[in-house]
Design an enzyme around this catalytic site. Structure first.
Site, PDB file in Angstrom:
ATOM      1  N   ARG A 296      15.315   2.586  -8.333  1.00  0.00           N
ATOM      2  CA  ARG A 296      16.299   3.624  -8.645  1.00  0.00           C
ATOM      3  C   ARG A 296      17.766   3.240  -8.474  1.00  0.00           C
ATOM      4  NH1 ARG A 296      14.050   8.437  -5.290  1.00  0.00           N
ATOM      5  NH2 ARG A 296      13.077   6.665  -4.248  1.00  0.00           N
TER       6      ARG A 296
ATOM      7  N   ARG B 115      11.451  -4.278  -3.826  1.00  0.00           N
ATOM      8  CA  ARG B 115      11.822  -3.095  -4.636  1.00  0.00           C
ATOM      9  C   ARG B 115      13.024  -3.359  -5.548  1.00  0.00           C
ATOM     10  NH1 ARG B 115       9.672   2.096  -2.621  1.00  0.00           N
ATOM     11  NH2 ARG B 115       7.605   1.467  -1.999  1.00  0.00           N
TER      12      ARG B 115
ATOM     13  N   ASP C 173       2.187  -0.130  -7.877  1.00  0.00           N
ATOM     14  CA  ASP C 173       2.242   0.415  -6.514  1.00  0.00           C
ATOM     15  C   ASP C 173       0.949   0.092  -5.769  1.00  0.00           C
ATOM     16  OD1 ASP C 173       4.122   2.330  -4.872  1.00  0.00           O
ATOM     17  OD2 ASP C 173       2.068   2.828  -4.348  1.00  0.00           O
TER      18      ASP C 173
ATOM     19  N   TYR D 298      -3.067   5.802   3.950  1.00  0.00           N
ATOM     20  CA  TYR D 298      -2.834   6.800   2.889  1.00  0.00           C
ATOM     21  C   TYR D 298      -4.142   7.472   2.471  1.00  0.00           C
ATOM     22  CZ  TYR D 298       1.919   5.016   2.421  1.00  0.00           C
ATOM     23  OH  TYR D 298       3.221   4.661   2.665  1.00  0.00           O
TER      24      TYR D 298
ATOM     25  N   ARG E 155      13.056   5.870 -16.360  1.00  0.00           N
ATOM     26  CA  ARG E 155      12.303   6.802 -15.508  1.00  0.00           C
ATOM     27  C   ARG E 155      12.437   8.240 -16.016  1.00  0.00           C
ATOM     28  NH1 ARG E 155       9.743   9.761 -13.004  1.00  0.00           N
ATOM     29  NH2 ARG E 155       9.330   9.978 -10.784  1.00  0.00           N
TER      30      ARG E 155
HETATM   31  O1  1CP Z   1       9.081  -4.181  -5.222  1.00  0.00           O
HETATM   32  C1  1CP Z   1       9.038  -3.864  -6.425  1.00  0.00           C
HETATM   33  O2  1CP Z   1      10.039  -3.768  -7.150  1.00  0.00           O
HETATM   34  C2  1CP Z   1       7.640  -3.677  -7.041  1.00  0.00           C
HETATM   35  C3  1CP Z   1       7.105  -2.373  -7.039  1.00  0.00           C
HETATM   36  C4  1CP Z   1       6.605  -1.682  -5.781  1.00  0.00           C
HETATM   37  C5  1CP Z   1       6.012  -2.204  -4.607  1.00  0.00           C
HETATM   38  C6  1CP Z   1       5.817  -3.650  -4.192  1.00  0.00           C
HETATM   39  C7  1CP Z   1       6.604  -0.288  -5.667  1.00  0.00           C
HETATM   40  C8  1CP Z   1       7.151   0.636  -6.684  1.00  0.00           C
HETATM   41  N1  1CP Z   1       5.954   0.036  -4.498  1.00  0.00           N
HETATM   42  C9  1CP Z   1       5.584  -1.106  -3.814  1.00  0.00           C
HETATM   43  C10 1CP Z   1       4.857  -1.237  -2.535  1.00  0.00           C
HETATM   44  C11 1CP Z   1       4.619  -0.018  -1.715  1.00  0.00           C
HETATM   45  N2  1CP Z   1       4.325   1.256  -2.132  1.00  0.00           N
HETATM   46  C12 1CP Z   1       4.548  -0.033  -0.287  1.00  0.00           C
HETATM   47  C13 1CP Z   1       4.706  -1.275   0.562  1.00  0.00           C
HETATM   48  C14 1CP Z   1       6.127  -1.640   0.828  1.00  0.00           C
HETATM   49  C15 1CP Z   1       6.946  -0.654   1.638  1.00  0.00           C
HETATM   50  O3  1CP Z   1       6.669  -0.514   2.853  1.00  0.00           O
HETATM   51  O4  1CP Z   1       7.845  -0.055   1.055  1.00  0.00           O
HETATM   52  C16 1CP Z   1       4.269   1.274   0.132  1.00  0.00           C
HETATM   53  C17 1CP Z   1       4.103   1.755   1.565  1.00  0.00           C
HETATM   54  C18 1CP Z   1       4.134   2.086  -1.044  1.00  0.00           C
HETATM   55  C19 1CP Z   1       3.796   3.528  -1.088  1.00  0.00           C
HETATM   56  C20 1CP Z   1       4.877   4.268  -1.775  1.00  0.00           C
HETATM   57  N3  1CP Z   1       5.008   4.330  -3.141  1.00  0.00           N
HETATM   58  C21 1CP Z   1       5.981   4.937  -1.204  1.00  0.00           C
HETATM   59  C22 1CP Z   1       6.286   4.984   0.295  1.00  0.00           C
HETATM   60  C23 1CP Z   1       6.043   6.296   0.892  1.00  0.00           C
HETATM   61  C24 1CP Z   1       6.019   6.308   2.384  1.00  0.00           C
HETATM   62  O5  1CP Z   1       4.954   6.615   2.923  1.00  0.00           O
HETATM   63  O6  1CP Z   1       7.058   5.979   3.018  1.00  0.00           O
HETATM   64  C25 1CP Z   1       6.745   5.487  -2.250  1.00  0.00           C
HETATM   65  C26 1CP Z   1       7.965   6.366  -2.147  1.00  0.00           C
HETATM   66  C27 1CP Z   1       6.124   5.076  -3.472  1.00  0.00           C
HETATM   67  C28 1CP Z   1       6.599   5.323  -4.877  1.00  0.00           C
HETATM   68  C29 1CP Z   1       7.247   4.132  -5.489  1.00  0.00           C
HETATM   69  N4  1CP Z   1       6.621   2.881  -5.621  1.00  0.00           N
HETATM   70  C30 1CP Z   1       7.466   2.018  -6.279  1.00  0.00           C
HETATM   71  C31 1CP Z   1       8.678   2.732  -6.600  1.00  0.00           C
HETATM   72  C32 1CP Z   1       9.844   2.153  -7.366  1.00  0.00           C
HETATM   73  C33 1CP Z   1       8.526   4.040  -6.101  1.00  0.00           C
HETATM   74  C34 1CP Z   1       9.530   5.175  -6.244  1.00  0.00           C
HETATM   75  C35 1CP Z   1       9.209   5.923  -7.501  1.00  0.00           C
HETATM   76  C36 1CP Z   1      10.401   6.579  -8.156  1.00  0.00           C
HETATM   77  O7  1CP Z   1      10.799   7.602  -7.648  1.00  0.00           O
HETATM   78  O8  1CP Z   1      10.878   6.065  -9.171  1.00  0.00           O
END
Ligand code: 1CP
Length: 347
Positions: free
Chosen positions: A29, A25, A75, A152, A38
């Site tokens: 943010r 990540r 994502d 999901y 964003r």
């Molecule tokens: O790592 C990076 O910088 C690349 C981008 C990336 C990756 C690899 C994002 C952007 N998401 C992911 C993987 C991801 N997405 C996972 C696997 C890793 C982990 O366990 O964190 C999972 C479970 C998700 C699903 C997801 N997308 C969540 C998690 C929710 C939960 O159930 O806990 C969330 C909050 C998102 C939104 C998201 N995806 C990525 C970002 C930067 C964001 C936040 C969006 C924002 O508010 O700007």
């Protein structure tokens, strides 16, 4: 033409000092430049689906910190959206996929052809990012592992435990739940092959929700699909680095190391370093595993933790990373200190 020297890729062959470094990540943010971009769009998906924006965001942490690898901004939930579920990201809450897939009847609603066309923006962003990255920086593509994506897909709007509906579907109707995993396995292979064709130099699979599965369920629902994905990728790309992050899987991580074709295990912060060194590192590269809260807090505790990780793992095949994604409140200065500490480390 010789291939460019990329420390991240070299680390899969031999120990590299200082070790390559990137953070899960890393585009997100905690970066002011991310928050600025964003705020210009109405939702997160628009960022992912607009290649110019996704490229700029992928490059932000590389420009600021010079990490050894970039991970494409996207994502894991875009794939089920391409398969036909409606995806909603709402600030501050878990992303939602609707309607939920919980029975055999729901499965026929999933698109089994042409879904890749919905993922074109990410593939375009990968190609554009590769052409704009410094040549020594590697580009990582990714996907969710089928079990985690299925949690999901089956959850829909329910507010309970993320894993509950997937487990219930599997326990009540293993045959059809396995069909869902098979659909996801096939789509994930297709998608990852396209990512490599577009320019990804390595691939990471994210298995975030396999942490509390009984061993036999873990074998059927997590290990097997991952073994199938890696086998197919390996046949096509014998040298491709394939990393796997499986949060909370503890001792069972050893099974991925011995029974699949992955190249690396990205360990979470709870995985003991001495165990990873003895049980995983002899056969796979290890990536990890600073606690994201230690990075957020900074100070002497963070420095001791970094030194301990380096002491245990840097003599072997190793990439420095966190044990989970960087937290939005992380101060930039702490990231700078982390990078300095890792790059200047002397045993
Ligand atoms: O790592 C990076 O910088 C690349 C981008 C990336 C990756 C690899 C994002 C952007 N998401 C992911 C993987 C991801 N997405 C996972 C696997 C890793 C982990 O366990 O964190 C999972 C479970 C998700 C699903 C997801 N997308 C969540 C998690 C929710 C939960 O159930 O806990 C969330 C909050 C998102 C939104 C998201 N995806 C990525 C970002 C930067 C964001 C936040 C969006 C924002 O508010 O700007």
């Amino acid at each position: 033409m010789t291939s460019p020297d990329r420390p991240f890729l070299r680390a899969f062959e031999n120990s590299v000092m200082p070790p390559p470094l990137w953070l899960m990540r890393q585009a997100g943010r905690y970066l002011p430049e991310y928050r600025k971009l964003r705020s210009k769009v109405s939702n997160f998906q628009e960022l992912c689906n607009t290649p110019d924006l996704a490229v700029d965001i992928t490059l932000q942490p590389i420009k600021r910190f010079g990490f050894d690898a970039a991970i494409i901004f996207s994502d894991i939930l875009l794939l089920p959206s391409a398969l036909g579920q409606e995806l909603r990201f709402e600030d501050g809450s878990t992303p939602r996929l609707a309607p939920a897939i919980r029975t055999n009847g729901d499965l026929i609603r999933l698109r089994e052809d042409n879904y890749i066309s919905f993922l074109t923006p990410t593939l375009d962003a990968l190609a554009m990012t590769r052409s704009r990255l410094p040549k020594e920086t590697s580009l990582i593509g990714f996907a969710g592992a089928p079990w985690t994506v299925a949690t999901y897909m089956t959850r829909g709007d329910s507010t309970g435990d993320t894993r509950a509906e997937a487990k219930l579907f599997y326990y009540r109707d293993p045959k059809n739940f396995t069909r869902l995993l098979d659909i996801l396995t096939r789509a994930t292979i297709d998608y990852l092959v396209k990512q490599v064709e577009a320019g990804a130099n390595a691939i990471q699979l994210f298995e975030s929700w396999a942490g509390d599965l009984p061993e036999n369920v873990f074998r059927d629902c997590s290990l097997k699909p991952i073994a199938n994905i890696t086998k197919s990728l390996r046949e096509k790309y014998p040298e491709l680095p394939i990393l796997l992050f499986s949060k909370g899987s503890g001792l069972l991580q050893k099974l991925y190391a011995t029974e699949t074709d992955i190249s690396a295990i990205s360990i979470d912060s709870a995985t003991p370093l001495s165990w990873a060194k003895e049980e995983l590192q002899p056969c796979k590269l290890v990536q990890g595993n600073l606690d994201p809260y230690a990075l957020l807090a900074g100070g002497p505790h963070m420095e001791r933790e970094i030194d301990s990780i380096m002491e245990h793992l840097s003599p072997g095949r190793f990439v420095f990373n966190l044990g989970h994604g960087i937290l939005p409140a992380t101060p930039i200065e702490n990231v700078e200190r982390l990078i300095k500490r890792v790059r200047e480390y002397r045993s």
